[in-house]
Enzyme design. Structure first.
Site, PDB file in Angstrom:
ATOM      1  N   LYS A 103      -6.154   4.079 -46.455  1.00 37.18           N
ATOM      2  CA  LYS A 103      -7.029   2.968 -46.087  1.00 37.18           C
ATOM      3  C   LYS A 103      -6.722   1.720 -46.906  1.00 37.18           C
ATOM      4  O   LYS A 103      -6.404   1.817 -48.077  1.00 37.18           O
ATOM      5  CB  LYS A 103      -8.490   3.369 -46.370  1.00 37.18           C
ATOM      6  CG  LYS A 103      -9.319   3.558 -45.127  1.00 37.18           C
ATOM      7  CD  LYS A 103     -10.745   3.945 -45.470  1.00 37.18           C
ATOM      8  CE  LYS A 103     -11.602   2.739 -45.778  1.00 37.18           C
ATOM      9  NZ  LYS A 103     -13.044   3.058 -45.846  1.00 37.18           N
ATOM     10  N   LYS A 115     -14.690   9.599 -57.665  1.00 37.92           N
ATOM     11  CA  LYS A 115     -14.740   8.539 -58.681  1.00 37.92           C
ATOM     12  C   LYS A 115     -14.916   9.125 -60.078  1.00 37.92           C
ATOM     13  O   LYS A 115     -14.410   8.568 -61.052  1.00 37.92           O
ATOM     14  CB  LYS A 115     -15.898   7.577 -58.398  1.00 37.92           C
ATOM     15  CG  LYS A 115     -15.668   6.682 -57.191  1.00 37.92           C
ATOM     16  CD  LYS A 115     -16.751   5.613 -57.148  1.00 37.92           C
ATOM     17  CE  LYS A 115     -16.622   4.734 -55.923  1.00 37.92           C
ATOM     18  NZ  LYS A 115     -17.749   3.785 -55.842  1.00 37.92           N
ATOM     19  N   LYS A 120      -9.870  -2.141 -51.888  1.00 36.73           N
ATOM     20  CA  LYS A 120      -9.971  -3.065 -53.014  1.00 36.73           C
ATOM     21  C   LYS A 120      -9.359  -2.478 -54.267  1.00 36.73           C
ATOM     22  O   LYS A 120      -8.963  -3.197 -55.168  1.00 36.73           O
ATOM     23  CB  LYS A 120     -11.452  -3.318 -53.349  1.00 36.73           C
ATOM     24  CG  LYS A 120     -12.151  -4.291 -52.465  1.00 36.73           C
ATOM     25  CD  LYS A 120     -13.609  -4.413 -52.928  1.00 36.73           C
ATOM     26  CE  LYS A 120     -14.425  -5.185 -51.907  1.00 36.73           C
ATOM     27  NZ  LYS A 120     -15.855  -5.191 -52.219  1.00 36.73           N
TER      28      LYS A 120
END
Ligand code: TRP
Length: 336
Positions: A199, A113, A202
């Site tokens: 995967k 991130k 979101k």
């Protein structure tokens, strides 16, 4: 002896998708009657990346309502909002001061991130796993249901417990409980509809990559119609050359409640057209009761607020007690 405790949480970043449901929440629902469960909406974690103040509160309610809609049962489980229990922030500070910086710098999720954020990466993002440790430790949780991506954070939590107890507790009287991961049965890793090797997420910019739990039937029809397949006839599980095929069969298996063997036989000679119709119908039917329950809960805001108020009070009593024990162990004076 009471039941063992389970704790888990979801961030209030808008909608939940099928990956969240089949990979996490559905498993919580299945096991909840064996444990005393704490399910929180982790809104303090939600601000470790840039967030929108205009939607944070609504997003928090949405996740709490979805917990109920998915079958979290208040007879076994407490639902609450992380920021409503101030002990989460406070224990985080205490644990920060015994957590070596390099443990946090080594976290894979942080590194991934942080790259995306460049210069703007916050101290909060680095500290994310310590806040998660506090969530778990305040309730002396025995078990934490985690997916692959959170395993490293649970390991860190265990390292923090060992360090805390070593520094501040007698060997036979630990202050913080060492939690265990609760690894789910295989078969619940849901992949993107546009790329079967990634995967369902979101943060994928394409809405077509995921099915949200609140997608209306016409959206589901549209997304399944458009989802990625391959030109091969006949459908099989576990062919590494056919990740989309494996993912769509797995979705059908999980949503229909059929076994892998049953699905393998049923679909072995099917073409994509008929299979997509079958999957679409199964998905719409499986999501319908969740969507109806969600509407009922959302139509009665007073009820939802009362659930969260009860959850807060119950959680707070336990969390404050642990926090006090931790402060005493660290040598703090406790106000009378
Ligand atoms: N980090 C978790 C996730 O993104 C969410 C979370 C916060 C959590 N606190 C937790 C999960 C405590 C389990 C236990 O999935």
């Amino acid at each position: 002896m009471g039941r063992q405790r389970v704790l888990s949480g979801v961030q209030p970043t808008g909608n939940l998708h099928l990956g969240n449901y089949l990979g996490a929440i559905r498993n919580w629902v299945e096991i909840q009657s064996q444990y005393e469960n704490f399910f929180c909406v982790v809104d303090l974690h939600a601000i470790t990346m840039p967030h929108n103040p205009a939607t944070l509160a609504d997003d928090t309610y949405i996740i709490a309502a979805l917990y109920l809609a998915c079958g979290i049962d208040l007879n076994y489980s407490h639902i609450f909002v992380q920021s409503h229990v101030s002990a989460h922030s406070e224990l985080t500070w205490l644990l920060n001061c015994i957590t070596p910086l390099n443990w946090l710098q080594d976290m894979i999720q942080y590194k991934e991130k942080a790259v995306k954020q460049g210069e703007n990466v916050s101290v909060g993002l680095l500290d994310y796993p310590v806040l998660m440790a506090s969530d778990i430790l305040l309730y002396q949780a025995d078990k934490v249901p985690v997916g692959e991506d959170q395993k490293q954070h649970l390991e860190l939590t265990r390292d923090i417990v060992n360090r805390f107890n070593h520094l501040f507790a007698k060997p036979d009287q630990p202050v913080l409980k060492l939690p265990e991961p609760l690894i789910r049965k295989e078969g619940a890793r849901v992949m993107s509809l546009t790329d079967g090797t990634r995967k369902m997420s979101k943060s994928d910019p394409s809405e077509l990559s995921r099915i949200n739990l609140l997608d209306p039937p016409d959206q589901i029809v549209y997304k399944i119609k458009r989802c990625k397949t391959d030109p091969i006839r006949g459908l099989t599980f576990d062919d590494p050359a056919r990740p989309e095929c494996n993912n769509l069969l797995t979705l059908y298996m999980l949503l229909s409640g059929k076994t892998k063997e049953e699905v393998a036989v049923e679909c072995q000679d099917m073409g994509w057209g008929p299979f997509k119709s079958l999957l679409t119908e199964t998905m719409i039917n499986a999501l319908k009761p969740i969507q109806e329950k969600y509407q009922t809960v959302m139509d009665d805001k007073g009820y939802l607020e009362s659930v969260l108020r009860d959850g807060k009070h119950f959680a707070e009593a336990i969390a404050n007690n642990t926090l006090t024990q931790a402060k005493i162990a660290m040598g703090y004076s406790i106000p009378l």
